[in-house]
Design a protein around this motif. Sequence first.
Motif, short mmCIF file in Angstrom:
data_model
loop_
_atom_site.label_atom_id
_atom_site.label_comp_id
_atom_site.label_asym_id
_atom_site.label_seq_id
_atom_site.Cartn_x
_atom_site.Cartn_y
_atom_site.Cartn_z
N GLY A 1 -45.89 -10.83 55.14
CA GLY A 1 -46.29 -10.93 53.74
C GLY A 1 -46.59 -9.56 53.14
N ILE A 2 -47.26 -8.69 53.91
CA ILE A 2 -47.55 -7.33 53.44
C ILE A 2 -46.26 -6.55 53.24
N LEU A 3 -45.32 -6.72 54.16
CA LEU A 3 -44.03 -6.03 54.05
C LEU A 3 -43.30 -6.44 52.78
N VAL A 4 -43.36 -7.73 52.44
CA VAL A 4 -42.73 -8.20 51.19
C VAL A 4 -43.39 -7.53 49.99
N LEU A 5 -44.72 -7.38 50.02
CA LEU A 5 -45.42 -6.71 48.94
C LEU A 5 -44.98 -5.25 48.80
N ILE A 6 -44.78 -4.59 49.93
CA ILE A 6 -44.40 -3.18 49.91
C ILE A 6 -43.06 -2.96 49.19
N PHE A 7 -42.15 -3.91 49.32
CA PHE A 7 -40.82 -3.77 48.73
C PHE A 7 -40.76 -4.25 47.27
N MET A 8 -41.88 -4.61 46.70
CA MET A 8 -41.89 -4.97 45.28
C MET A 8 -41.89 -3.70 44.42
N PRO A 9 -41.46 -3.79 43.15
CA PRO A 9 -41.43 -2.61 42.28
C PRO A 9 -42.80 -1.98 42.10
N ASN A 10 -42.85 -0.64 42.10
CA ASN A 10 -44.11 0.06 41.89
C ASN A 10 -44.58 -0.07 40.45
N ASN A 11 -43.65 -0.17 39.52
CA ASN A 11 -43.97 -0.23 38.10
C ASN A 11 -43.42 -1.53 37.51
N PRO A 12 -44.12 -2.64 37.69
CA PRO A 12 -43.59 -3.92 37.22
C PRO A 12 -43.45 -3.99 35.71
N GLY A 13 -44.20 -3.13 34.99
CA GLY A 13 -44.13 -3.16 33.54
C GLY A 13 -42.75 -2.88 32.99
N GLN A 14 -41.92 -2.15 33.74
CA GLN A 14 -40.57 -1.84 33.25
C GLN A 14 -39.71 -3.08 33.17
N TYR A 15 -40.10 -4.14 33.88
CA TYR A 15 -39.34 -5.39 33.82
C TYR A 15 -40.07 -6.45 33.00
N GLY A 16 -41.32 -6.17 32.62
CA GLY A 16 -42.11 -7.17 31.93
C GLY A 16 -42.40 -6.81 30.50
N GLN A 17 -43.67 -6.65 30.17
CA GLN A 17 -44.08 -6.46 28.78
C GLN A 17 -43.46 -5.21 28.16
N GLN A 18 -43.28 -4.14 28.95
CA GLN A 18 -42.82 -2.88 28.38
C GLN A 18 -41.31 -2.85 28.16
N ASN A 19 -40.57 -3.77 28.73
CA ASN A 19 -39.12 -3.78 28.58
C ASN A 19 -38.65 -5.18 28.21
N GLU A 20 -39.39 -5.77 27.29
CA GLU A 20 -39.20 -7.18 26.95
C GLU A 20 -38.08 -7.38 25.97
N GLU A 21 -37.23 -8.34 26.26
CA GLU A 21 -36.18 -8.70 25.32
C GLU A 21 -36.75 -9.65 24.29
N ILE A 22 -36.36 -9.49 23.04
CA ILE A 22 -36.83 -10.37 21.99
C ILE A 22 -36.15 -11.72 22.15
N GLU A 23 -37.00 -12.76 22.29
CA GLU A 23 -36.48 -14.11 22.47
C GLU A 23 -37.06 -15.02 21.40
N ASN A 24 -36.29 -15.97 20.96
CA ASN A 24 -36.77 -16.95 19.99
C ASN A 24 -37.53 -18.04 20.72
N ASN A 25 -38.74 -17.69 21.11
CA ASN A 25 -39.58 -18.61 21.89
C ASN A 25 -40.86 -18.85 21.13
N LEU A 26 -41.13 -20.08 20.77
CA LEU A 26 -42.29 -20.40 19.95
C LEU A 26 -43.52 -20.71 20.76
N GLU A 27 -43.41 -20.69 22.10
CA GLU A 27 -44.56 -21.01 22.93
C GLU A 27 -45.59 -19.89 22.86
N GLU A 28 -46.84 -20.27 22.82
CA GLU A 28 -47.92 -19.28 22.81
C GLU A 28 -48.15 -18.76 24.21
N PRO A 29 -48.29 -17.45 24.43
CA PRO A 29 -48.52 -16.91 25.77
C PRO A 29 -49.87 -17.34 26.31
#
Length: 452
Positions: free
Chosen positions: A183-211
């Motif tokens: 489990g620790i090994l799986v964590l090690i291979f995760m991205p160091n900067n998850p923001g580049q795939y999440g909030q900071q690199n977000e595609e605009i989607e027509n989604n009306l759901e509230e976060p």
Amino acid sequence: MRRDLFTVVQLGASFAFIFSAFNSQGLIEVAVLRKKAETAPETGITTNSGYYSLSIIYFFFTFFNLVVPSIVKKLGSKWSQIIGASGYLFFMVTFLYLNVYLLYFGSAVLGAGAALLWAGNGCYLVEISRKNKMERNSGIMWAMLQSSMITGGIFLIYVLRSGDLSNSFTFIYVVFSAVIAVGILVLIFMPNNPGQYGQQNEEIENNLEEPLIPSDILESTAPPQSLGEQVRSMLAMSLTPNMLSLSVLFVYSGLEMTFYTGVYTSCLSATQFLKTFSDLVIPYNALLIGAGQIFGGIVTGALGKALKLRSQHIVFLAFVGHMVAFILAYLSLPSDSTVHSTDAPTILAPSLNLTLVISFLLGISDALWQTQIYVTIGAAFKDDPVNAFAIFKFFQSMAACISFFYSSFLFLPSQLLILVVGCVASTLFFLKVKQSIHETIGGIEAVREREI
């Protein structure tokens, strides 16, 4: 598959590995150490060492919740999880060199690591989640985490079919250590900067759901709070009427979690009438607890929407499930089974089928309570969910710490009485908070209508 979704699955897989080991060991720790107290007295282990170990874990988990936010900010969410998970690995390794002082030290390390792991996990999920995907991502991770009860139970059944806990002790803890390392090994291979795939690199989607967490909170540029400011902020929130009411529910969640993860299975192991099933009674019940957890998630998810179940309905089901489980446990388990092996008479004859029913009810009821805690916190404290969830974890882990301690000497009827009172009080205070939220929303809508 998008990279952010793949990373969420990766995160869920790491937690599934870690907690398939930790949750399974929690179910057997009291029983294992009771036997070691008899067969290896030179280690200093006593019949109550399992309870003391679990109490120490939650003691350190409780108070590290107060300081861990500043540590996570320095280490980053990924490495906070890796270092926190390493505390789980260290704890498992202590069983391979069993000594009472090393065991208690390892328990303290795990408690501190748990606070770091969960705080880092929450931050990482926020960072990796695109707009309106937080609820989906947390749901995926939670579902994968809950599967750990199933996989852990299957592993214990496989091992114990050819032996017992004492004979398989070393093999079990070697496997647990290895699984956490994966489990620790799986964590090690995760991205160091998850923001580049999440909030900071977000595609605009027509989604009306509230976060799940309002975007204005996630995007806030306010300077980070100091430790003193953080504690004062949490204290101020904890004294609000809604939080005072919810604190009763938070405490109860810690008490019932203690019961189904440690006390109940130790009672099964100590009941002589169930010895015909050897140590297999514990993994069989672990499977049913896990099945109940998964079914509880279904009830509050797709099935709940189809049946149009409201929070009040779900809490009523949780209340009934727990009350029935506590009554059946009182009727079928010896009163002194919490403290030692016993063949004391019971009102109902203990049977494997009856214990499985109790386990399923405990699992599903816990899932129903937990989901409603999250939903209610989100509704009542959507402007500051971080502090609200920190208060939740503080009270829950503090209650678990106290409960594991008194479980070392308090007989089963007394513990069940505490749980029954807690269940009734939690239901009443939950309904009070829901009414308060409803009145607040109604008042806001009335003001809006007058403004229009």
